[in-house]
Design an enzyme around this catalytic site. Structure first.
Site, mmCIF file in Angstrom:
data_model
loop_
_atom_site.group_PDB
_atom_site.id
_atom_site.type_symbol
_atom_site.label_atom_id
_atom_site.label_comp_id
_atom_site.label_asym_id
_atom_site.label_seq_id
_atom_site.Cartn_x
_atom_site.Cartn_y
_atom_site.Cartn_z
ATOM 1 N N VAL A 7 0.855 -1.191 0.000
ATOM 2 C CA VAL A 7 0.000 0.000 0.000
ATOM 3 C C VAL A 7 0.888 1.237 0.000
ATOM 4 O O VAL A 7 1.500 1.584 1.015
ATOM 5 C CB VAL A 7 -0.934 0.019 1.229
ATOM 6 C CG1 VAL A 7 -1.852 1.243 1.175
ATOM 7 C CG2 VAL A 7 -1.760 -1.262 1.306
ATOM 8 N N ASP A 109 7.612 0.161 3.341
ATOM 9 C CA ASP A 109 8.005 -0.097 1.954
ATOM 10 C C ASP A 109 9.522 -0.090 1.805
ATOM 11 O O ASP A 109 10.095 -0.905 1.062
ATOM 12 C CB ASP A 109 7.364 0.928 1.015
ATOM 13 C CG ASP A 109 7.643 2.374 1.423
ATOM 14 O OD1 ASP A 109 8.012 2.628 2.594
ATOM 15 O OD2 ASP A 109 7.471 3.268 0.571
#
Length: 257
Positions: A7, A109
């Protein structure tokens, strides 16, 4: 099979893995408000459009930099895939030790990219992710996440350019025919593309100099990365699926847990 979900600030990138083989990837917009049912149904449909029965998805792992959607996304996964997703967060086993001043500030991430790059290529390695922000992270020879740089991504820079300058139009981000532009659109395209290339080359040069890792391999990922990579020789490897591979690697490290 394993469903991996990254995401990001702009997109949700999704991949389907059977062991270490990728069977399909797809994207959703991450800023779109959705209910848990909408997430569950959309994920099911995307999986099945790739020729896979959603019942074959036995596990899910998620890395997110957008906390606001995690409740709905997690609930949708539980309801429609009947499994609780593994979430990349503090306490999860990654194989990477973060030695920055505040490890909790390092985005999920970036951790996932670091895991993938170090596992696949060893260290020292510099990981560049061309996303909403462009991030440059150094992983040392012993797998320590040592330092990083965060800069505006090329699309973010473009939106700031035409959003703040009334006379400049929104444009397609692509390589112009020549940097010797003779009109506004190609002038903007040249500035955006070659500005990002120059930024990339300079930051990587300084990272290598100040870290002492002058022979560090440079691995890049991110949606617009291919455009940048083709214009420079400072990047050794470009892998658009690096983040998804990192999620699969982290899942395998935590499988027994």
């Amino acid at each position: 099979m394993l469903l991996v979900i990254d995401v990001g600030n702009t997109n949700i990138t999704i991949g389907i893995f059977d062991k270490d083989k990728v069977f399909g990837t797809f994207r959703l917009k991450s800023k779109q408000p959705r209910t848990s049912d909408e997430y569950g149904i959309m994920l099911q449909e995307l999986v099945e459009r790739n020729g896979i029965d959603s019942k074959e998805i036995t596990d899910v792992i998620v890395a997110s930099v957008v906390p606001d959607i995690m409740h709905s996304l997690g609930s949708g996964i539980i309801k429609y895939f009947h499994t609780k997703p593994v979430v990349v967060s503090a306490g999860i086993k990654t194989g990477i030790r973060i030695v920055t001043e505040n490890p909790r500030q390092v985005g999920a991430d970036r951790i996932v990219d670091a895991v993938a790059a170090y596992t696949l290529f060893g260290g020292p390695v510099i990981v560049v992710d061309f996303g909403t922000a462009t991030t440059y992270d150094i992983i040392g020879p012993d797998g320590t996440f040592e330092a990083g740089v965060i800069a505006p991504g090329i699309r973010t820079s473009a939106q700031a350019l035409w959003g703040e300058a009334d006379m400049l139009p929104a444009i397609e981000i692509k390589k112009p025919a020549s940097i010797l532009a003779k009109e506004t659109i190609s002038s903007m395209q040249g500035g955006l593309l070659y500005g990002q290339v120059g930024q990339t080359e300079y930051i990587i040069k300084r990272l290598k100099e100040e870290s002492g890792y002058k022979d560090a391999k440079v691995v890049a990922t991110g949606g617009l990365g291919n455009m940048i990579v083709s214009e420079t020789d400072v990047i050794d490897v470009y892998d658009q699926q690096l983040t998804l591979k990192g999620l699969q690697i982290i899942f395998e490290k935590n499988k027994k847990r």
